[in-house]
Design a protein around this motif. Structure first.
Motif, mmCIF file in Angstrom:
data_model
loop_
_atom_site.group_PDB
_atom_site.id
_atom_site.type_symbol
_atom_site.label_atom_id
_atom_site.label_comp_id
_atom_site.label_asym_id
_atom_site.label_seq_id
_atom_site.Cartn_x
_atom_site.Cartn_y
_atom_site.Cartn_z
ATOM 1 N N ALA A 151 55.714 42.776 48.231
ATOM 2 C CA ALA A 151 56.195 42.882 46.854
ATOM 3 C C ALA A 151 55.418 41.944 45.929
ATOM 4 O O ALA A 151 55.120 42.298 44.785
ATOM 5 N N ALA A 152 55.085 40.759 46.420
ATOM 6 C CA ALA A 152 54.302 39.808 45.611
ATOM 7 C C ALA A 152 52.938 40.399 45.266
ATOM 8 O O ALA A 152 52.486 40.312 44.118
ATOM 9 N N PHE A 153 52.285 41.012 46.240
ATOM 10 C CA PHE A 153 50.999 41.648 45.965
ATOM 11 C C PHE A 153 51.154 42.789 44.968
ATOM 12 O O PHE A 153 50.319 42.961 44.071
ATOM 13 N N GLY A 154 52.218 43.561 45.110
ATOM 14 C CA GLY A 154 52.439 44.670 44.193
ATOM 15 C C GLY A 154 52.672 44.215 42.765
ATOM 16 O O GLY A 154 52.140 44.804 41.824
ATOM 17 N N PHE A 155 53.454 43.156 42.598
ATOM 18 C CA PHE A 155 53.669 42.645 41.244
ATOM 19 C C PHE A 155 52.381 42.072 40.664
ATOM 20 O O PHE A 155 52.113 42.209 39.478
ATOM 21 N N TYR A 156 51.573 41.437 41.507
ATOM 22 C CA TYR A 156 50.325 40.864 41.002
ATOM 23 C C TYR A 156 49.322 41.957 40.644
ATOM 24 O O TYR A 156 48.459 41.744 39.791
ATOM 25 N N SER A 157 49.422 43.127 41.259
ATOM 26 C CA SER A 157 48.503 44.218 40.926
ATOM 27 C C SER A 157 48.671 44.659 39.470
ATOM 28 O O SER A 157 47.719 45.156 38.860
ATOM 29 N N ASN A 158 49.861 44.473 38.898
ATOM 30 C CA ASN A 158 50.050 44.770 37.474
ATOM 31 C C ASN A 158 49.185 43.875 36.600
ATOM 32 O O ASN A 158 48.725 44.283 35.540
ATOM 33 N N HIS A 159 48.986 42.648 37.036
ATOM 34 C CA HIS A 159 48.150 41.729 36.265
ATOM 35 C C HIS A 159 46.717 42.251 36.205
ATOM 36 O O HIS A 159 46.064 42.154 35.174
ATOM 37 N N TRP A 160 46.237 42.789 37.299
ATOM 38 C CA TRP A 160 44.893 43.361 37.312
ATOM 39 C C TRP A 160 44.822 44.623 36.480
ATOM 40 O O TRP A 160 43.856 44.854 35.763
ATOM 41 N N MET A 161 45.847 45.466 36.601
ATOM 42 C CA MET A 161 45.817 46.746 35.913
ATOM 43 C C MET A 161 45.863 46.579 34.396
ATOM 44 O O MET A 161 45.205 47.315 33.667
ATOM 45 N N LEU A 162 46.619 45.618 33.928
ATOM 46 C CA LEU A 162 46.811 45.461 32.490
ATOM 47 C C LEU A 162 45.943 44.372 31.883
ATOM 48 O O LEU A 162 46.230 43.896 30.791
ATOM 49 N N ALA A 163 44.898 43.972 32.574
ATOM 50 C CA ALA A 163 44.011 42.943 32.039
ATOM 51 C C ALA A 163 43.382 43.438 30.733
ATOM 52 O O ALA A 163 43.048 44.623 30.605
ATOM 53 N N PRO A 164 43.248 42.544 29.760
ATOM 54 C CA PRO A 164 42.656 42.967 28.484
ATOM 55 C C PRO A 164 41.224 43.464 28.669
ATOM 56 O O PRO A 164 40.511 43.019 29.565
ATOM 57 N N LYS A 165 40.847 44.405 27.821
ATOM 58 C CA LYS A 165 39.496 44.951 27.896
ATOM 59 C C LYS A 165 38.478 43.891 27.507
ATOM 60 O O LYS A 165 38.692 43.119 26.585
ATOM 61 N N THR A 166 37.387 43.868 28.241
ATOM 62 C CA THR A 166 36.285 42.979 27.892
ATOM 63 C C THR A 166 35.035 43.826 27.750
ATOM 64 O O THR A 166 34.748 44.672 28.597
ATOM 65 N N GLY A 167 34.319 43.592 26.698
ATOM 66 C CA GLY A 167 33.088 44.334 26.479
ATOM 67 C C GLY A 167 33.350 45.754 26.021
ATOM 68 O O GLY A 167 34.479 46.171 25.775
ATOM 69 N N LYS A 168 32.260 46.494 25.916
ATOM 70 C CA LYS A 168 32.359 47.878 25.466
ATOM 71 C C LYS A 168 32.467 48.800 26.668
ATOM 72 O O LYS A 168 31.904 48.546 27.723
ATOM 73 N N ALA A 169 33.189 49.870 26.482
ATOM 74 C CA ALA A 169 33.293 50.884 27.530
ATOM 75 C C ALA A 169 31.989 51.673 27.582
ATOM 76 O O ALA A 169 31.299 51.825 26.573
#
Length: 140
Positions: free
Chosen positions: A85-103
């Protein structure tokens, strides 16, 4: 003496699990309902994404502490489930990281889709955290 330490660790594991479950419920259910009721769609969407991004690390830390306490109490199934569960909750942090640079040219990301998946993951891993707490309460 070890039995007293194991009982104390199991109780702390339950406390940390309960804190994480309550926090994830507020972040994934209560706050988005209030946001979409009071704000317009784009602001509410941004608020929910920022809220889930900000709370994912503390909730993951609480479940990590719960997993460590359950493992210290030799409740192996509860400990492993809490660490999952800890890993799953932390995966949200990766998924919602702010965009950096141009796509890259032609690439588009759906921030609304990221929010929907992140809320779904929070709900799924909240269920995993509930299972970990039940396993810890039973002593498995």
């Amino acid at each position: 003496m070890f039995q007293n330490l194991a009982a104390l660790a199991a109780n702390f594991g339950l406390i940390f699990s309960a804190l994480a479950i309550g926090s994830s419920w507020v972040a994934a259910i209560a706050a988005p309902n209030c946001s979409f009721e009071e704000l317009d769609g784009s602001r509410a969407d941004r608020h929910v994404r920022e809220l889930l991004h900000a709370t994912s690390v503390p909730i993951a830390g609480m479940m990590l502490a719960a997993g460590a306490c359950f493992l210290l109490a030799t409740h192996w199934a509860a400990g492993v489930t809490a660490l999952l569960a800890a890993f799953g909750f932390y995966s949200n942090h990766w998924m919602l990281a702010p965009k950096t640079g141009k796509a890259p040219k032609g690439a588009r990301t759906s921030r609304k889709g990221q929010r929907a998946v992140s809320v779904s993951l929070s709900l799924i891993f909240m269920l995993v955290a509930i299972i970990a707490a039940i396993l810890g309460m039973v002593g498995i």
